[in-house]
Enzyme design. Sequence first.
Site, mmCIF file in Angstrom:
data_model
loop_
_atom_site.group_PDB
_atom_site.id
_atom_site.type_symbol
_atom_site.label_atom_id
_atom_site.label_comp_id
_atom_site.label_asym_id
_atom_site.label_seq_id
_atom_site.Cartn_x
_atom_site.Cartn_y
_atom_site.Cartn_z
ATOM 1 N N LYS B 137 0.790 -0.848 0.105
ATOM 2 C CA LYS B 137 -0.018 0.178 -0.358
ATOM 3 C C LYS B 137 0.803 1.232 0.105
ATOM 4 O O LYS B 137 0.227 2.156 -0.690
ATOM 5 C CB LYS B 137 -0.860 -0.315 0.934
ATOM 6 N N HIS B 258 -23.273 -28.634 -25.535
ATOM 7 C CA HIS B 258 -21.824 -27.858 -25.326
ATOM 8 C C HIS B 258 -21.277 -26.632 -25.173
ATOM 9 O O HIS B 258 -21.030 -25.665 -26.403
ATOM 10 C CB HIS B 258 -21.052 -28.796 -26.459
#
Lengths: 496, 496
Positions: B137, B258
């Site tokens: 950070k 499919h």
Amino acid sequence: MKKIQSALISVFDKTGIDKIARKLHKNNIHIISTGGTQKHIESLNIPVTSVESLTDYPSILGGRVKTLHPKIFGGILFRDDHSEDLEEIKKYNLPKIDLVIVDLYPFGETVKLTEDESEIIEKVDIGGVSLLRASAKNYSKTLVVSSRNNYNEFISYMEKNNYCTDINFRKKYASKAFGITSEYDSQIDSFFGVSSGEYPQLRYGENPHQKAIFKGDLDKIFDKINGKDLSYNNLLDINSAIRLISEFKSTTFAIIKHNNACGIASCDTVLSSYKKALMSDPLSAFGGVLITNEKVDEDSANEINKLFFEVLIAPEFDDKSLDILKEKRNRIILRMNNFILDKLSSKKLLGGYLQQDLDTAENKVENWSVVTETKPSTEQIVDLEFANKIVKHSKSNAIVLVKGNQMISSGVGQTSRVDALKHAIEKAKTFGFKVEGSVMASDAFFPFPDCIEIASNAGVHSVVQPGGSIKDNLSIDTCNKAKISMVITGMRHFYH
Amino acid sequence: MKKIQSALISVFDKTGIDKIARKLHKNNIHIISTGGTQKHIESLNIPVTSVESLTDYPSILGGRVKTLHPKIFGGILFRDDHSEDLEEIKKYNLPKIDLVIVDLYPFGETVKLTEDESEIIEKVDIGGVSLLRASAKNYSKTLVVSSRNNYNEFISYMEKNNYCTDINFRKKYASKAFGITSEYDSQIDSFFGVSSGEYPQLRYGENPHQKAIFKGDLDKIFDKINGKDLSYNNLLDINSAIRLISEFKSTTFAIIKHNNACGIASCDTVLSSYKKALMSDPLSAFGGVLITNEKVDEDSANEINKLFFEVLIAPEFDDKSLDILKEKRNRIILRMNNFILDKLSSKKLLGGYLQQDLDTAENKVENWSVVTETKPSTEQIVDLEFANKIVKHSKSNAIVLVKGNQMISSGVGQTSRVDALKHAIEKAKTFGFKVEGSVMASDAFFPFPDCIEIASNAGVHSVVQPGGSIKDNLSIDTCNKAKISMVITGMRHFYH
């Protein structure tokens, strides 16, 4: 079941906290909090113990460090069945914390709202994530609530169980917490990775109206030695190409379009393999992704240079081949590095991730069973193995036809296996191949003998398929009548 | 460039730390450490300041809490360009920490080695992840090294830059750290999620030799009211089905195999829509995933009941329909909930993640341009829109033929667009449809006029396609000669 006696609450968004705080207070649960959450709960006339009063340490650095103190984390992380831990609780006067409720700083939302990087960075939650992770780790005694989406379920559970929790409930909520922190850090990773140039921001996704990034290190996979930036669709095809070529040890060349091989052959040289691969489907090869597992030399380069293609991948290129291939500035040339292929696949869908081991198992010829009266010849077995490796990397339903280590055609991505086969036969003819004497691979079993009938009528002499249909015997009978051979591998290769 | 003056090192695996510690020491960089790492560095005769001596707080709970102290996190997280932060550094005597090197506890590896859950849980790193995230950070001043894979690059960089770092290098390393923590928590999430039953462990993946899990909450998406456990391939098809059906507002029925629609139609009722959808390809429908966007009633249920299918999804079922449909115990019946469709897709490949916005943009008729002399009729525009919605959700290359809000056939997943079209025409005939008078949608532009020639010869009367080929005019001319109409949408729909 463990009774909840104390709760640490630290939330960015206060929505829903009124109800929870009132219920906890009513049930004599001691509330610990800090900053804005503490003020919010106090404004409801509910008593709160401040984190600072427990730790004797102030909130510092403009609130960047508030809860990161051993008293808080000790109170969350101690094991209530370890006598040493319980002694330390007394010795260091640690508070016992049974419930942790955190709502993280809204990092992802902030990225959408502003481009001010310092504002975005302040929304990278450090303390909140640490609280979530610590309490999730210690789910054997601590319950963690990591999302406002779970407040209602959490409250009903508490009311129903008289503010006691069972271990499986705590473990489920621990899992949720790690899901939240993983997604949260993935968002931060994306932001930092793109803005630092660590991750390539692609021009667009599958289509121009979709944004896309690749979060990874492509330099590990290959060196780009020529050409324009890789596109999203290039990366999909490159992935298919690399996985396919990794199946082959002898010299092989493959041409990929829309994630399927439209041509592939193994031959003595790169040049002859390329020529045979191109023959499979010279029309689809246009704009394709090309790959070989051997060094590209001048002769091959001269031949390949005649084709319009997007990407060429090889482990090596000789200097003369590069002079030829680099003539076109946009053409992408990649030198493949030695790297470890992915073992897992993960797809984001239905609000979650669908994960599986990739289909990396070797489908070994020695495990195959010949199930027909006619046996495949040695040459046919070589072709069957070649065909089976290709069908494994073709989109389902897939049928592959091979003759002499050359794919003469395939039918891919079909909703019916019969259609895949019909397409393969039709396509072979379109490009001047005789199906007579070829071998066929199917990625999954034949539910009916229709495919065998069509294939044998077209001249297929040998078949490889996983087997496993309750009607396998009908396909075997049909083979026997037609005097063609069939082997069963026992290993299905669906791939979508 | 910022000079490094102090380093906090906390590593599980000590490999490579000797070299780093010696170099840091030689360059007068002050080393802070704790536990095993501290002992290891001291054994090299390199001076180390212990975390405990800085914090005046011991390591507690068997090492579960060591570094989680405001002095350490303050020393990492203070902003060196904020005068208030610098004052607090002095006031609270916080150490300045410029470099953080962490190697996390090996969670994933431990899961593979043991089933002892308490051993696994001890490998959930809390302090290490907090150190990585805090230093990442604050990349504006702190460099974080989060993986042994980066040690060599890190050392070369340091040597070359005289132990100073620039902000972009720090930011790239911050991104790497969040990548590591995100993956790490994803692994923990999987383990906790599966072992608590929060996530369904699927019977297997795409094939029986692949393991698979779904990390998410399917209950949000639908209620399962009948049938066996959902398989990996079911989930892929269900995802395709839900995304496809979400395009349609009027009563529609689709059949998926499919991941592609093998049949779909919009009609007055669920019954008539189902009948027309089934007609598209009754062969592929066998074992398919069925979906509708309206309530299933008794009549529809009676008709649908004649088909062997795997899954039926609908927003509602009347009681009588359920009596009929639940006759077969394995058959999966899902009641779809209101939920928010995924907006992002993410696929793991090439050692990273390929992420994009999903193709959720609406392709609006009012933005289409008629580019031919013949204009499509009102009915044709309705059919063109219907066809275009289907082609958007069909695997590329795809061609869809429609007549009267019924898909009469499609060609999908092809390496060549010509093949997709030929398949569609052939398939329409197989199932008794006349192509004459139909409309055609293509998911991408026509690079040559060959498709238009084939389509118009087959009797297609109107075409929708994105346009954008440099040879669009050839396709337009071909339409004009054949007196058929064509509209250009400007929006491609590749989908893989």
